[in-house]
Design a protein around this motif. Structure first.
Motif, PDB file in Angstrom:
ATOM      1  N   ALA A  23     -89.185 -48.275 -55.252  1.00 24.88           N
ATOM      2  CA  ALA A  23     -89.823 -48.858 -54.069  1.00 24.88           C
ATOM      3  C   ALA A  23     -91.339 -48.721 -54.167  1.00 24.88           C
ATOM      4  N   ALA A  24     -91.794 -47.557 -54.625  1.00 19.97           N
ATOM      5  CA  ALA A  24     -93.236 -47.346 -54.786  1.00 19.97           C
ATOM      6  C   ALA A  24     -93.819 -48.284 -55.838  1.00 19.97           C
ATOM      7  N   GLN A  25     -93.077 -48.513 -56.918  1.00 20.38           N
ATOM      8  CA  GLN A  25     -93.543 -49.434 -57.955  1.00 20.38           C
ATOM      9  C   GLN A  25     -93.653 -50.860 -57.430  1.00 20.38           C
ATOM     10  N   CYS A  26     -92.677 -51.267 -56.610  1.00 20.68           N
ATOM     11  CA  CYS A  26     -92.731 -52.606 -56.008  1.00 20.68           C
ATOM     12  C   CYS A  26     -93.892 -52.698 -55.023  1.00 20.68           C
ATOM     13  N   GLY A  27     -94.165 -51.597 -54.316  1.00 21.91           N
ATOM     14  CA  GLY A  27     -95.311 -51.581 -53.417  1.00 21.91           C
ATOM     15  C   GLY A  27     -96.615 -51.751 -54.170  1.00 21.91           C
ATOM     16  N   ALA A  28     -96.731 -51.097 -55.315  1.00 15.25           N
ATOM     17  CA  ALA A  28     -97.934 -51.251 -56.135  1.00 15.25           C
ATOM     18  C   ALA A  28     -98.055 -52.682 -56.648  1.00 15.25           C
TER      19      ALA A  28
END
Length: 199
Positions: A50-55
């Motif tokens: 999820a954090a990678q998609c946010g980035a």
């Protein structure tokens, strides 16, 4: 055309962000309630995704502010590069912490067998990810969920059959997830460095 492509990528990234965040919450609660270490580990993996998609979403928004010839996600925006590096480091730390937790759980003695609802949650998470959104994960998602399902099922079966050696499969699956997340974090760090290739 470029603007339309950026809008599509932004939509995909945001779907991946909220979808993986929802799966992380579902897996985390289910793993805690059912006693599945592997499912808890996979919850943290989904959180890292999820954090990678946010980035990625931040990168797309940054690209929208660039001239058309430079409008590629993650272009030259320093804030985007910084966010990518932070997410990469976070992913690496999460992977290491999952591994430490799995080893500690095994070292504490014979683990308890996870409850059967953990298996249903893993299967449901797999179906949801495949049916509704495909951003983030790919083969990593398939490998991780397959190992988590096998480890949790093996440990549950060990509890039902009275086979103590099978109870360690849940922690072994958690450790495998830790290795996958750690490797992904390393690749993301390499890609986030100047001149690095995309992970």
């Amino acid at each position: 055309m470029a603007k339309r492509r950026l809008v599509q990528r932004n939509t995909e990234a945001e779907a991946g962000l909220w979808g993986n965040a929802g799966l992380a919450l579902l897996k985390g609660v289910a793993g805690w309630l059912t006693g599945s270490t592997a499912l808890l580990a996979d919850a943290f993996r989904s959180g890292a995704e999820a954090a990678q998609c946010g980035a990625a979403a931040i990168g797309v928004r940054g690209a929208k502010r660039l001239p058309r010839r430079e409008a590629e996600p993650g272009g030259d925006d320093g804030a985007v590069q910084a966010s990518n590096l932070v997410v990469a480091l976070l992913t690496l730390v999460v992977g290491i912490e999952i591994g430490i937790s799995a080893v500690r759980h095994t070292a504490e003695g014979l683990p308890a067998a996870p409850q059967w609802p953990a298996l249903a949650v893993i299967a449901a998470a797999w179906a949801i990810k495949a049916a509704f959104f495909s951003v983030g994960g790919g083969r990593l998602e398939t490998y991780a969920l397959a190992v988590v399902l096998a480890g949790t099922a093996g440990a549950w079966l060990g509890g039902r059959l009275g086979q103590p050696s099978l109870l360690y499969l849940d922690s072994a699956a958690a450790f495998f997830v830790a290795v996958l997340v750690t490797l992904q974090g390393y690749r993301l760090i390499a890609a986030a460095m100047p001149g690095g290739k995309p992970a």
